[in-house]
Scaffold this active site. Sequence first.
Site, short mmCIF file in Angstrom:
data_model
loop_
_atom_site.label_atom_id
_atom_site.label_comp_id
_atom_site.label_asym_id
_atom_site.label_seq_id
_atom_site.Cartn_x
_atom_site.Cartn_y
_atom_site.Cartn_z
N THR A 55 0.81 -1.22 0.00
CA THR A 55 0.00 0.00 0.00
C THR A 55 0.84 1.27 0.00
OG1 THR A 55 -1.90 -1.08 0.96
CG2 THR A 55 -1.66 1.25 1.47
N HIS A 63 -7.21 5.49 -10.39
CA HIS A 63 -7.25 5.44 -11.85
C HIS A 63 -8.67 5.29 -12.38
CE1 HIS A 63 -2.97 4.98 -12.30
NE2 HIS A 63 -2.93 3.95 -11.47
N VAL A 186 0.78 -13.13 12.20
CA VAL A 186 0.06 -14.40 12.23
C VAL A 186 1.05 -15.51 11.83
CG1 VAL A 186 -1.79 -15.74 11.11
CG2 VAL A 186 -2.16 -13.34 11.73
N ARG A 325 4.91 -5.55 -7.24
CA ARG A 325 3.60 -5.80 -7.86
C ARG A 325 3.33 -7.29 -7.84
NH1 ARG A 325 3.23 -5.25 -12.70
NH2 ARG A 325 1.43 -3.89 -13.02
N ILE A 352 -5.01 -9.42 -4.62
CA ILE A 352 -5.21 -8.41 -5.65
C ILE A 352 -3.87 -7.81 -6.03
CG2 ILE A 352 -7.51 -7.83 -4.77
CD1 ILE A 352 -5.94 -5.22 -3.77
N SER A 354 -2.43 -4.44 -8.89
CA SER A 354 -2.86 -3.10 -9.31
C SER A 354 -4.17 -3.20 -10.09
CB SER A 354 -1.79 -2.49 -10.22
OG SER A 354 -0.69 -2.14 -9.44
N CYS A 419 10.95 21.59 6.36
CA CYS A 419 10.60 21.38 4.94
C CYS A 419 9.09 21.29 4.76
CB CYS A 419 11.22 20.10 4.40
SG CYS A 419 13.00 19.97 4.59
N CYS A 452 14.87 17.57 2.89
CA CYS A 452 16.01 17.02 3.65
C CYS A 452 15.77 15.56 4.05
CB CYS A 452 16.33 17.89 4.86
SG CYS A 452 15.37 17.48 6.33
N CYS A 457 15.10 16.85 10.97
CA CYS A 457 14.04 16.70 11.98
C CYS A 457 13.98 15.32 12.64
CB CYS A 457 12.68 17.07 11.41
SG CYS A 457 12.12 15.96 10.12
C1 LIG Z 1 4.83 0.01 -7.81
C2 LIG Z 1 3.37 -0.05 -7.56
C3 LIG Z 1 2.53 0.98 -8.00
C4 LIG Z 1 1.16 0.92 -7.75
N1 LIG Z 1 0.38 1.98 -8.11
C5 LIG Z 1 -0.95 1.92 -7.89
C6 LIG Z 1 -1.78 3.02 -8.24
O1 LIG Z 1 -1.32 4.07 -8.67
N2 LIG Z 1 -3.11 2.89 -8.06
C7 LIG Z 1 -3.67 1.77 -7.55
O2 LIG Z 1 -4.90 1.71 -7.44
N3 LIG Z 1 -2.92 0.72 -7.16
C8 LIG Z 1 -1.57 0.78 -7.32
N4 LIG Z 1 -0.78 -0.26 -6.93
C9 LIG Z 1 -1.40 -1.44 -6.34
C10 LIG Z 1 -1.76 -1.22 -4.90
O3 LIG Z 1 -0.73 -0.53 -4.22
C11 LIG Z 1 -2.01 -2.57 -4.22
O4 LIG Z 1 -2.94 -3.30 -4.99
C12 LIG Z 1 -2.59 -2.41 -2.82
O5 LIG Z 1 -1.86 -1.50 -2.06
C13 LIG Z 1 -2.62 -3.75 -2.11
O6 LIG Z 1 -3.14 -3.56 -0.83
P1 LIG Z 1 -3.31 -4.76 0.19
O7 LIG Z 1 -3.99 -4.21 1.37
O8 LIG Z 1 -3.93 -5.92 -0.52
O9 LIG Z 1 -1.82 -5.24 0.49
P2 LIG Z 1 -0.72 -4.66 1.50
O10 LIG Z 1 -0.68 -3.19 1.48
O11 LIG Z 1 0.56 -5.35 1.20
O12 LIG Z 1 -1.26 -5.09 2.93
C14 LIG Z 1 -1.11 -6.38 3.44
C15 LIG Z 1 -0.86 -6.28 4.92
O13 LIG Z 1 -0.80 -7.59 5.47
C16 LIG Z 1 0.17 -7.61 6.49
N5 LIG Z 1 0.60 -9.00 6.70
C17 LIG Z 1 1.24 -9.80 5.82
N6 LIG Z 1 1.50 -10.99 6.37
C18 LIG Z 1 1.02 -10.94 7.64
C19 LIG Z 1 0.99 -11.88 8.73
N7 LIG Z 1 1.53 -13.09 8.62
N8 LIG Z 1 0.44 -11.48 9.90
C20 LIG Z 1 -0.11 -10.24 10.04
N9 LIG Z 1 -0.10 -9.33 9.03
C21 LIG Z 1 0.44 -9.68 7.85
C22 LIG Z 1 1.26 -6.71 5.95
O14 LIG Z 1 2.08 -6.20 6.99
C23 LIG Z 1 0.47 -5.62 5.25
O15 LIG Z 1 0.25 -4.49 6.06
C24 LIG Z 1 0.61 -0.20 -7.10
C25 LIG Z 1 1.44 -1.22 -6.64
C26 LIG Z 1 2.81 -1.14 -6.85
C27 LIG Z 1 3.70 -2.20 -6.31
#
Ligand SMILES: Cc1cc2nc3c(=O)[nH]c(=O)nc-3n(C[C@H](O)[C@H](O)[C@H](O)COP(=O)(O)OP(=O)(O)OC[C@H]3O[C@@H](n4cnc5c(N)ncnc54)[C@H](O)[C@@H]3O)c2cc1C
Length: 498
Positions: A55, A63, A186, A325, A352, A354, A419, A452, A457
């Site tokens: 995230t 988008h 977990v 990704r 999921i 992007s 900043c 910076c 800070c």
């Molecule tokens: C380079 C890049 C650019 C992107 N740009 C965009 C964009 O512009 N627009 C857009 O819509 N999407 C974009 N995305 C996609 C988007 O960022 C992701 O689809 C989204 O953030 C995924 O969210 P999530 O909550 O599924 O995963 P995550 O954010 O990875 O959350 C998963 C959570 O689970 C926790 N976790 C994992 N294992 C354990 C465990 N064993 N025990 C407890 N907790 C655990 C982790 O600590 C984490 O906090 C981009 C992705 C990338 C990599």
Amino acid sequence: MGLNNNPSAEQTLRDYDVVVIGAGIVGSAVARELSKYEGRLALLDKEPFPGVGVTKSGISMIHSPLMCPPGTLKERLCFDATARYRQLSLELKVSFREIDELFLALEPSQVPNLETLRKRGKDYGLEGCEIIDPRKIHELEPHVTPKALSALYVRGMGSIYPPEWAFAFAENARENRTHLHFGTPVTGIEKNRDFAYVVRTEKGSFKSRYIVNAAGLFADEIAAMVGDRGIELTLTKGTMAIFDRSVSDRVHHMIYGTFSAGHSQMITRTVYGNLLIGLGRFPKPDHKQDTTVTREKLREVIGMAKELVPGLPEREIITTFAGIRSENNKAAKGDFYIAHSPSAPGVIHSLIGSPGLTAAPAIAERVVKMLEEAGFPLIEKCSFQKERREGPRLPDLSHETLTGAIASDPGYSHMVCRCEQITEGEILAAVRRGADTLDGIKHLTRAGMGRCQGGYCSLPVLSLLAKQLGVGPGEITKKGGMSYPILSQSSRDKNVHG
Ligand SMILES: Cc1cc2nc3c(=O)[nH]c(=O)nc-3n(C[C@H](O)[C@H](O)[C@H](O)COP(=O)(O)OP(=O)(O)OC[C@H]3O[C@@H](n4cnc5c(N)ncnc54)[C@H](O)[C@@H]3O)c2cc1C
């Protein structure tokens, strides 16, 4: 202190109806959506702060569905994303900047693709979706390359700072009686006859009838814990660079050159106004946490961005980062896999990629409906508090409110991060709200995100944190675990024995 509101010693409070694993944008949004209904709810994450997995490491744009392959679930979940975020930003008092998209054609062979996209946009009923000529392109973006032959102009998209949003969702879920368990990895899940599951963590066990697996890059491992072993993720890496705000006037839109499953060429403004470029061609990372940025990759990303805006001054880059990704092997065309577990009733997997930020509010609604299908009764909570109590950051306040804040707490007149203009009052307020690491303070207040990059800070922020938490400076970490910026005897001992 910290974000957790669970009296950990009381085993009875660890008996839940639904446990959400993962507080990224998806898990946090699910927790907040679920907190509209009666039930004993918990949100667990291994990190000390929400939204610091994938995230936090993207380009953070909301988008249009045009970015998704036609006919996919992800495309459907991206419809109306801007409207949802606009509404949520009012309820949760969190920043959302509307921004328009420009897809450029730099070669004649690319022009027909724009027309195809425009037709798709028209079929969707997307308003404000038109092809524009070079004159109009340069009226909108005077610094764009003169090679631009044509562009698709899509209005009304958006930009967010994702950890701030994940925090807002989690904080509002907590205001609505969800228990937060951060710093809680977990480690295993067992089935039990009386109450479906026991979730084992490094901080004890949690009983739950339902589980939402929103563990991002680790969702395949959580799935395997309930017996779903066939899930695999294919990982690729995107690289980004952020510019100082002094050059922000060079670009006003989210500008795309070309993009495909293997690369992306773009430049945009972030929600706080910095320019951001990325993502280059996607290499395979060495592992799930391989977010290293190589000199060669950075050169490539800068080169691709300069094809769009030739005058970009690379000396104004203030930081670089990379994000991992992912695509799963369960859904075709790189689609999202949001499904009931085939082998563990009451468990829902969210795998999921992007554009997961864009789709997150719609994913949350879908997951809650799926919980109902699985048997969880959706009984609306009369006391649901849809507005987050905490207000916006100081720079967003009116002069009168700011003067009032300073009168009641002189800390609001003491600048700590020059900043980004963040005061001691804001930092201490962030600690009171649950930020207990340097990065937590950064994500909540922006202290350390300016030119910076925390050079000036970090130390004052660290000592304010230590003072407010009543611990020594050597106890404060950058982002949890062993990330101690100052090595005290006790942190040395933890490094050796921990
Ligand atoms: C380079 C890049 C650019 C992107 N740009 C965009 C964009 O512009 N627009 C857009 O819509 N999407 C974009 N995305 C996609 C988007 O960022 C992701 O689809 C989204 O953030 C995924 O969210 P999530 O909550 O599924 O995963 P995550 O954010 O990875 O959350 C998963 C959570 O689970 C926790 N976790 C994992 N294992 C354990 C465990 N064993 N025990 C407890 N907790 C655990 C982790 O600590 C984490 O906090 C981009 C992705 C990338 C990599």
